[in-house]
Write an enzyme that holds these catalytic residues in place. Sequence first.
Site, PDB file in Angstrom:
ATOM      1  N   PRO A   1      -3.549   3.735  -8.988  1.00 14.84           N
ATOM      2  CA  PRO A   1      -4.431   4.908  -8.861  1.00 14.84           C
ATOM      3  C   PRO A   1      -3.749   5.944  -7.967  1.00 14.84           C
ATOM      4  O   PRO A   1      -3.906   5.945  -6.748  1.00 14.84           O
ATOM      5  CB  PRO A   1      -5.690   4.327  -8.209  1.00 14.84           C
TER       6      PRO A   1
ATOM      7  N   ASP B   1       0.092   5.981  -3.827  1.00 18.01           N
ATOM      8  CA  ASP B   1      -0.851   4.980  -4.296  1.00 18.01           C
ATOM      9  C   ASP B   1      -2.060   4.998  -3.362  1.00 18.01           C
ATOM     10  O   ASP B   1      -1.950   4.660  -2.176  1.00 18.01           O
ATOM     11  CB  ASP B   1      -0.167   3.604  -4.277  1.00 18.01           C
ATOM     12  N   HIS B   2      -3.207   5.388  -3.904  1.00 24.77           N
ATOM     13  CA  HIS B   2      -4.393   5.542  -3.064  1.00 24.77           C
ATOM     14  C   HIS B   2      -4.919   4.209  -2.543  1.00 24.77           C
ATOM     15  O   HIS B   2      -5.798   4.181  -1.675  1.00 24.77           O
ATOM     16  CB  HIS B   2      -5.499   6.270  -3.844  1.00 24.77           C
ATOM     17  N   ARG B   3      -4.383   3.103  -3.048  1.00 21.96           N
ATOM     18  CA  ARG B   3      -4.794   1.805  -2.527  1.00 21.96           C
ATOM     19  C   ARG B   3      -4.181   1.520  -1.166  1.00 21.96           C
ATOM     20  O   ARG B   3      -4.759   0.774  -0.369  1.00 21.96           O
ATOM     21  CB  ARG B   3      -4.398   0.689  -3.507  1.00 21.96           C
TER      22      ARG B   3
ATOM     23  N   CYS C   1      -3.256   3.811   1.215  1.00 24.96           N
ATOM     24  CA  CYS C   1      -3.661   4.718   2.278  1.00 24.96           C
ATOM     25  C   CYS C   1      -4.617   5.767   1.722  1.00 24.96           C
ATOM     26  O   CYS C   1      -4.767   5.915   0.508  1.00 24.96           O
ATOM     27  CB  CYS C   1      -2.453   5.399   2.921  1.00 24.96           C
TER      28      CYS C   1
END
Length: 452
Positions: free
Chosen positions: A245, A422-424, A426
Amino acid sequence: MPQVLEFKLPDLGEGLTEAEIVRWLVEVGDVVAIDQPVVEVETAKAMVEVPCPYGGVVTARFGEEGKELPVGAPLLTVAVGSVEPEPSGSTGAAEAEPSGSGNVLVGYGTGAPPVRRRRVRPEGLSAPAVAPVASLAPVAPAVAVVPAVPAASDGVRGPVAVVSPLVRKLARQHDLDLRQLVGSGPDGLILRADVESAIRSGAETPQEAAATDQASAHPVGERVPLRGVRGAVADKLARSRREIPDATCWVDADATELMAARAAMNGAGGPGAGPKVSVLALLARICTAALARYPELNSTVDQEAREIVRLPGVHLGFAAQTERGLVVPVVRDAHARSTESIGAEITRLTEAARTGTLKPAELTGGTFTLNNYGVFGVDGSTPIINHPEAAMLGVGRIVPKPWVHEGELAVRRVVQLSLTFDHRVCDGGTAGGFLRYVADCVEQPAVLLRTL
């Protein structure tokens, strides 16, 4: 009686599962020495020469140039045994075979000097024509060792002359009796091409074949196979989009001071002071400093364990466009290198990428990627993360633009920086902090001195 040994495409390392035959280095009938390179292949990562572990006479080759083979598929067969000596006291193949073992291909084979090729006819074998194979499925890793089996002279065939277990399996799948076939290989050796020919001859009528073709018709147009480097890139980018994501943030930065600092570095010391410092090397060094402050972006995600793995060192990849497609060479331990050291390694890897001599290990293991798409004359982009990394910094072209500097409108050298992350691993605050630090170092290189 010589033995026919089958040499399969070895595991080239780094999880590669197939390779494309680029160029055969030997022909049927040639004498080869142990660990002599016999074929040049292109993997998804590099061009490599594959050495043969046997010494003897090449009796068959499998696969035409341009054909893709899976790891474990047969490459060639070699008749191992005594060969007829050449006139004038020439030495035989056995004397030409080296006995050492070194490092030619990912720890496989040796670096023995090439031997002069000559074609001979081993005892009991005639030199066959090349046996191209249209497609090969993976086979068991064990090497098949069988003696060449001649056909009986009284018209009654003896044991079936088949070297490859793949050929036997293919015949069984189509209820084909191998005893009814006459092989085109040496001494009647049955090849895959023989089995496939027999299958086609009894498969369907011309009318049935035409109906099948019509039913499976595809749109007309040029078709470009997704294989080799381009295929690997396509797979990795598609996987990145499926699994990560991602989000992108960007900022315009005044690079005037950075370019002035670079000019000062390259002007200091006079002639013989060493290679010039590139903008890419400076940006790479800025990235390593930023990753030390924001280690969340130097990580990967273990989806099965549902864990973020923060990596201890920075192995910095940089995008390089070549005739073979986009590749990402990796500068190992970039966090422990100076700007000059990073620049020298970038130069070396870029040249290897241009000539197609990058090793698979030099294209894997990256933890963060720097993508300078400004060389294509564009200002901005939204990079796709190089899976399984967590972020990529994109750099646009550095061009003169109107800019407010110290309260006044001036012409400054401006660059757009974009960070896809990658929004996972941070949130936006961390990504924004990283990007802002990079931009501050670009605008005021002295900021970087505080972290050195």
